[in-house]
Design an enzyme around this catalytic site. Structure first.
Site, short mmCIF file in Angstrom:
data_model
loop_
_atom_site.label_atom_id
_atom_site.label_comp_id
_atom_site.label_asym_id
_atom_site.label_seq_id
_atom_site.Cartn_x
_atom_site.Cartn_y
_atom_site.Cartn_z
N ASN A 1 2.31 23.17 21.85
CA ASN A 1 3.13 21.84 21.25
C ASN A 1 2.56 20.76 21.84
O ASN A 1 2.07 19.73 21.44
CB ASN A 1 5.36 21.49 21.84
CG ASN A 1 5.10 21.51 23.65
OD1 ASN A 1 4.17 22.40 23.09
ND2 ASN A 1 5.23 20.64 24.08
N ALA B 1 16.09 19.99 15.82
CA ALA B 1 16.02 18.56 14.18
C ALA B 1 14.98 18.25 14.18
O ALA B 1 14.74 17.20 13.30
CB ALA B 1 17.71 18.70 13.82
N HIS B 2 15.45 17.63 15.60
CA HIS B 2 14.89 15.84 15.53
C HIS B 2 12.92 16.08 15.40
O HIS B 2 12.22 15.13 14.94
CB HIS B 2 15.03 15.25 16.58
CG HIS B 2 14.46 15.83 17.27
ND1 HIS B 2 13.62 15.26 19.18
CD2 HIS B 2 14.60 17.15 19.32
CE1 HIS B 2 13.12 15.75 19.51
NE2 HIS B 2 13.64 17.06 19.66
N THR C 1 33.46 22.41 18.27
CA THR C 1 33.74 21.88 16.87
C THR C 1 32.13 21.85 16.37
O THR C 1 31.34 21.03 17.37
CB THR C 1 34.15 20.67 17.26
OG1 THR C 1 35.09 21.18 17.99
CG2 THR C 1 34.82 19.98 15.91
N CYS D 1 8.35 16.47 27.20
CA CYS D 1 9.11 17.50 27.31
C CYS D 1 10.02 18.04 28.66
O CYS D 1 10.41 17.76 29.58
CB CYS D 1 9.36 18.79 26.07
SG CYS D 1 9.54 17.94 24.90
#
Lengths: 377, 377
Positions: free
Chosen positions: B151, B200-201, B237, B324
């Site tokens: 990264n 995802a982002h 959920t 990060c």
């Protein structure tokens, strides 16, 4: 031909409140931001994230630094239970038979790591015996965990007292406040808890987001280690949109909590009284003190999954037990723990502040007929 | 007076793609739904969730049941590394010095549980020695983990070969594909990995959401146990909105990947060549094969945090190392592992498919001056 649906399963989930969506919009529709970046875009995102944390802390009467954002309620429970226990030396943990699957799952994870688990039973009203709780505490008890209010039957536990007993024995005390949120006071000082788990979507925040209050100075081993976000307690790029939406939803829920409570309790009581009167061999599971927004009912001899399916066809969404044991209409472990009713025969009906008397009256018409028919077949 | 910002930190995060937001809208704006509820609202949510999973599986050429949704990339890495290791008997795990903090954090968590950790070094180009990897495998190696593409410097590892070697020694092989996603093929069959983590982002999906591919039949101990969601691999959920947005973003990224790659590589190469020509004592960190969208540069004697701050004032957002490691401009452990440049003196510039030549040319004007001035002081 569209049928107007009557959704009475708000304990499973609440839609995203409009205040939450509006708060989230700039972060969903706007340019790139990572709250851990040091440039202007990053600093703006960081400021929004910390403002959301501050607003949530105000509702919990905690410090901002005591709020850890997570990926949901189950993760919050797992982080607290595994994380608090792992940071202490004792190898005994204490819980209750009617806890949520997320808590019981975390207890099992500890058992697999060599912890001894005591699971206390409840009485036929769903209440935990405080003296039995005190007696079960041991010198090597690392942690006790009891939910604030039960998600299936709504019974409220004496959290302050249980936390006090735990502290007298040098054990940490965690509470799953996921079902209580939006209804009961979340003042963590008054509750005396060391940690408290919330799920945003249960009070109108976004799904996939939760938070854990952890009292300052309480050691916690992270579940997701790595980049140092959330003060080393939960790694991963921060979800500023979800944090902001959660703050807005929590404030909205508590801004109107007295009026909402009065409203749902009145309708819930009307529903309960009506059903108990109209349906022979029916009973309410769980007793006061309990949440105002839900009722759990057993109709003797009637399987809850069949009743719920029948109501679904009539346009009414309710739940056999909890939605939290994914897609399976398994007999409820909560009702089983009461020992008073068939655990396959309990349905939960849960209301929102916007539930109407017309909806409740329709349910009062439909359920007695549905029960009669199911009993005939 | 608003300044037009030039955001070149897309490796830290990409804005939510319009296709993702549009896909999410019905779930953000609509009525209540819990994908684990059995009534009509629940079944519709479940269908949408599984459709999203199917679309993602198609990009990865995996089975739908092999995709586990999580609360982010760091959680995906932690779930894979701790979860795969805990499900096996060996107590040795193998990794690399240039892995992401989420991977290194999970390795440390295993070390605290008694695992022996081998961390392989890389050469001055950032490459792992495949023979050294093979030699480090032991009979008790439970798991090896090497990132697909780095990264910070973009170097690409020979994942297929490393996975093959791991399997020859009966070890599981995980890859962190978070930086690779959106650029490199994610065909898990060709990569031969047992698990693969995505956030995802990083490709235009929502924040706070990730996924883990886990090969069918691979035992995995869950990080968040409880309600049985995600086939018992991650309780909580389900976030249908995020899953749907992630599917849309991943499809959008790969629909245009060839054109995007050509575009960002051309601009990235123009930027690199220009800076190397204009700035004395400058170097590119990491060598081919590497990602097309980013470059990591060292300007001898110039602290990256000061340079990034200077560029920020000039309207240019870049990153000293990675975002990060939350909000801290610590010296990069990746650059330190190369041993060729000052780990405090490396900046990362990362592009998006919509980055323009005008933006790159502005950076080519600003950086040489900024470096000169910083070198003077």
């Amino acid at each position: 031909m569209t049928q107007t649906r009557i959704y009475l399963d708000y304990a499973a989930t609440v839609p995203l409140r409009v205040q939450a969506l509006e708060a989230m919009r700039p972060f969903l529709e706007g340019p790139a931001y990572n709250a851990s970046s040091l440039h202007r875009e990053g600093r703006a995102a960081r400021a929004a994230l910390e403002e959301a944390r501050e607003r949530i802390a105000r509702v919990l009467r905690s410090k901002r630094s005591e709020i850890v954002f997570t990926g949901g309620g189950s993760e919050s429970d797992a982080l607290a239970i595994v994380g608090l226990a792992a940071a202490r030396s004792g190898k005994h943990v204490l819980s209750c038979a009617t806890e949520h699957a997320a808590v019981l799952g975390a207890m099992n994870a500890l058992a697999e790591r060599g912890y001894e688990i005591t699971t206390l039973s409840v009485d036929r009203h769903g209440a935990l015996d405080v003296d039995a709780f005190a007696a079960a505490m041991r010198d090597d008890t690392a942690l006790a965990t009891v939910m604030y209010a039960n998600n299936e039957i709504g019974t409220i536990a004496p959290i302050e007292r249980l936390a006090e007993i735990s502290h007298e024995r040098n054990a940490a005390f965690h509470t799953d406040a996921i079902a209580a949120a939006g209804w009961l006071p979340l003042d963590v000082g008054a509750l005396r808890v060391d940690s408290l788990a919330l799920a945003a979507h249960k009070f109108g925040g976004p799904k996939g987001f939760g938070l854990l209050y952890v009292r300052e100075g309480t050691p916690l081993v992270p579940l997701v280690p790595g980049g140092g976000q959330e003060r080393g307690r939960r790694a991963g790029t921060e979800d500023v949109a979800a944090a902001t939406g959660t703050a807005a939803a929590l404030e909205a829920a508590y801004a109107e909590v007295e009026r909402s409570t009065e409203h749902v309790r009145r309708l819930r009581d009307r529903l309960e009284r009506g059903l108990l009167a109209k349906v022979p061999l029916s009973r309410v599971n769980g007793s006061e003190p309990r949440l105002p927004d839900l009722t759990n009912l057993s109709f003797s001899g009637v399987r809850a999954d069949l009743l719920a399916a029948r109501l679904d066809l009539e346009g009414i969404a309710v739940s056999p037990g909890s939605a939290c044991t994914s897609g399976v209409a398994a007999p409820s472990h909560v009702i089983a723990a009461l020992g008073t009713a068939d655990p396959s025969a309990a349905i939960r009906i849960s209301l929102a502040p916007w539930t109407t008397e017309i909806e409740i009256d329709r349910v009062l018409q439909v359920i007695p007929n549905a029960v009669s028919e199911l009993r005939r077949t």
